[in-house]
Design an enzyme around this catalytic site. Structure first.
Site, PDB file in Angstrom:
ATOM      1  N   THR A  90      -5.283  -5.848   5.552  1.00  0.00           N
ATOM      2  CA  THR A  90      -4.102  -6.063   6.387  1.00  0.00           C
ATOM      3  C   THR A  90      -4.210  -7.236   7.373  1.00  0.00           C
ATOM      4  OG1 THR A  90      -3.445  -3.780   6.174  1.00  0.00           O
ATOM      5  CG2 THR A  90      -2.610  -4.926   8.093  1.00  0.00           C
ATOM      6  N   ASP A 316       1.539   1.479   3.224  1.00  0.00           N
ATOM      7  CA  ASP A 316       0.074   1.451   3.108  1.00  0.00           C
ATOM      8  C   ASP A 316      -0.522   2.830   3.366  1.00  0.00           C
ATOM      9  OD1 ASP A 316      -2.485  -0.153   2.883  1.00  0.00           O
ATOM     10  OD2 ASP A 316      -2.745   0.628   4.905  1.00  0.00           O
TER      11      ASP A 316
HETATM   12 ZN   LIG Z   1      -4.617  -0.343   3.547  1.00  0.00          ZN
END
Ligand SMILES: [Zn+2]
Length: 556
Positions: A90, A316
């Site tokens: 990320t 996510d």
């Molecule tokens: Zn992740």
């Protein structure tokens, strides 16, 4: 020839839909030299955390008009878009999108990494020289200070003498702080736990503006404390696996990983407001807040271009927990599509249909759950670093007489203690190579590279190229390992990412709106191309570390 044809085709459509007016504007624009730049009132950058490219095609039939379909059908689709570095996570993802370069240059080499200078683990966005704003916790102590270069958002602010605004919004702090750049007016992120509020750092301001405080004291977040059921009939979700299976994580208090997920009942045992992050409601809360920001910050109201950077993080969390093949992930994307639709409708109304430009991409992809792949006879599996630890320690003891030679292991890189190596009277490159060769003998490890190789070669394709783009000479390690395709170091449920493999690198890239062509390409594009493409569109300077190139087909 190709260009000429598409020009004629384009003209034909313009005339066919009776858009004489916009054609006329275009002509006079060329005469006046205004075609040097396109100045939308607002640029909206959207990063969907852990979005694989194939989600667009897999869930296409469930999308309604106005969300993903609007971007694809009216905008430009880069179908073969990739992260060109690893680790694919990320922090590096958001930074690379906005800086037009890779960790080798921007310095964000992971979400966390071992810092050689201070001998400590550091977090990409943390900064304890600032205080929290809007929370009693330390979750606001953030700044972009570890990012070594400027972002497209910085360049736009510089270009307009700071008259345009940059506002960045995400559930995750790093999803807002890094895209906002060094000059953002504000970055806001969500603090769950007992609070459920949007917060920030004194890096940006002393106290929350009234619109944020109002949002926090409203019941806008509270309304999502409700059971998570599927948005459409679950039996129409043919594009995902069965709801009840062994490849998914389970919330504390649930007997099966199945719908409905009763959030009010599960609330206390699963981190209270944090549970919302692992549901599509986290994305809806983000959309709600982004929409409030358009009003609250008066974005896109005047002729100086503003920038709204939004990152949807729940995709996510859901992917990590349930895996890319789950009903939960399918529902999360169907609901995200609705949130996008709502966002674009608001932009049409508040900024004007013709007056904004959007891009949508991801910060990394994700692997299908290896235990599921294995059950389908596909080579896949898991590596336990803990179980190789003792064998590795034995080797180090035998070879070097000490295990102290290893300082740290992070982001699939071993950091060696150069002082210990010096005392052993060994050359660092030799130590790197000896250790690399040992690691290669472990099952699950596919390839190894040394820091020395990263320094001395110029890789132009394949896995080593990807590793080198992620390799920062000041910050990265001594020995790099790459796991076999399909192999991860992770629990047996859920998906993850971080590797240089294609399932982690292939991500969507869609452009839409003012200054954007309609079309698509199967040519390879890379994440660092996004910022220079926007810079070319806006007619502004590239971010100062840019290594990507403008994707010329995208621009009108
Ligand atoms: Zn992740």
């Amino acid at each position: 020839m190709q260009n000429k044809n598409s020009l004629f085709l384009g003209l034909f459509f313009l005339i066919a839909i009776g858009a004489f007016q916009s054609y006329g504007q275009k002509k006079s624009k060329e005469d006046s030299g205004d075609d040097l730049k396109t100045s939308p009132k607002l640029v909206v950058g959207i990063v969907v955390d852990q979005m694989r490219y194939d989600y667009i095609t897999r869930f296409w039939n469930h999308f309604d008009e106005g969300g993903f379909k609007r971007l694809v059908n009216e905008g430009f689709n880069c179908k073969n878009n990739h992260f060109n570095y690893a680790p694919t996570s990320t922090g590096p993802g958001h930074t690379s999108v906005y800086t037009g370069t890779t960790p080798a240059t921007h310095g964000i080499i992971g979400n966390d990494w071992y810092d050689k200078q201070t001998d400590k683990e550091v977090y990409c966005a943390s900064d304890d020289s600032y205080a929290s704003v809007g929370t009693t916790s330390d979750a606001g102590q953030m700044s972009p200070h570890r990012m070594n270069v400027t972002t497209i958002t910085d360049q736009l602010r510089l270009h307009n003498q700071m008259r345009g605004k940059t506002i960045a919004v995400a559930l995750k702090d790093r999803g807002a702080v890094l895209p906002g750049g060094h000059t953002a007016n504000a970055a806001y992120w969500f603090h769950g736990a007992n609070e459920g509020n949007w917060i920030t750092s004194t890096y940006y301001m002393k106290e929350l503006p009234k619109w944020v405080a109002d949002f926090n004291s409203s019941d806008q977040v509270e309304q999502y404390k409700k059971p998570w059921t599927t948005a459409k009939q679950i039996n129409t979700y043919m594009e995902s696996g069965s709801d009840n299976n062994t490849y998914e994580g389970m919330l504390d208090g649930e007997a099966t990983p199945t719908f409905p997920h009763n959030l009010p009942k599960l609330w206390d045992n699963n981190g209270k407001y944090n549970i919302l992050k692992v549901t599509p409601f986290g994305n809806s809360i983000t959309a709600d807040f982004a929409i409030a920001a358009i009003d609250g910050e008066e974005l896109g109201k005047d002729l100086v271009t503003d920038f709204l950077a939004i990152s949807f993080s729940s995709t996510d969390y859901v992917g990590h927990f349930y895996g890319v093949n789950s009903k939960e992930i399918q529902d999360t994307y169907i609901r995200l599509d609705a949130d996008l639709r709502r966002l674009f409708k608001t932009l049409d109304k508040k900024v004007g249909k013709e007056d904004y430009t959007v891009f949508l991409t991801a910060d990394h992809g994700a692997i299908n759950v290896p235990s599921y792949l294995k059950d389908q006879k596909i080579p896949a599996g898991y590596i336990e670093f803990d179980s190789i630890k003792s064998k590795f320690a034995e080797f180090l003891q035998y070879k070097f007489g000490t295990t102290d030679i290893i300082k740290s292991f992070s982001n699939y890189q071993y950091f060696l203690d150069h002082k210990v190596i010096k005392n052993l009277d060994i050359k660092v490159p030799d130590a790197q190579e000896i250790i690399a060769k040992e690691l290669l003998s472990y099952s699950g490890v596919d390839r190894v590279y040394t820091g020395q190789q990263m320094w001395q070669n110029n890789y132009t394709e394949g896995i080593p190229y990807i590793l080198q783009n992620g390799y920062n000479q000041k910050r990265s390690g001594d020995v790099l390992i790459v796991l076999k395709p399909g192999v991860i170091s992770y629990p047996r449920t859920g998906s993850t990412h971080g590797s240089p493999q294609i399932y982690d690198t292939h991500a969507p890239l869609l452009f839409y709106g003012k200054g954007i062509q309609h079309g698509s390409t199967n040519q390879r594009t890379e994440i660092p191309d996004i910022a220079p493409t926007l810079a070319a569109l806006l007619g502004i300077a590239f971010p100062n570390g840019t290594t990507g190139r403008p994707i010329v087909e995208v621009l009108e």
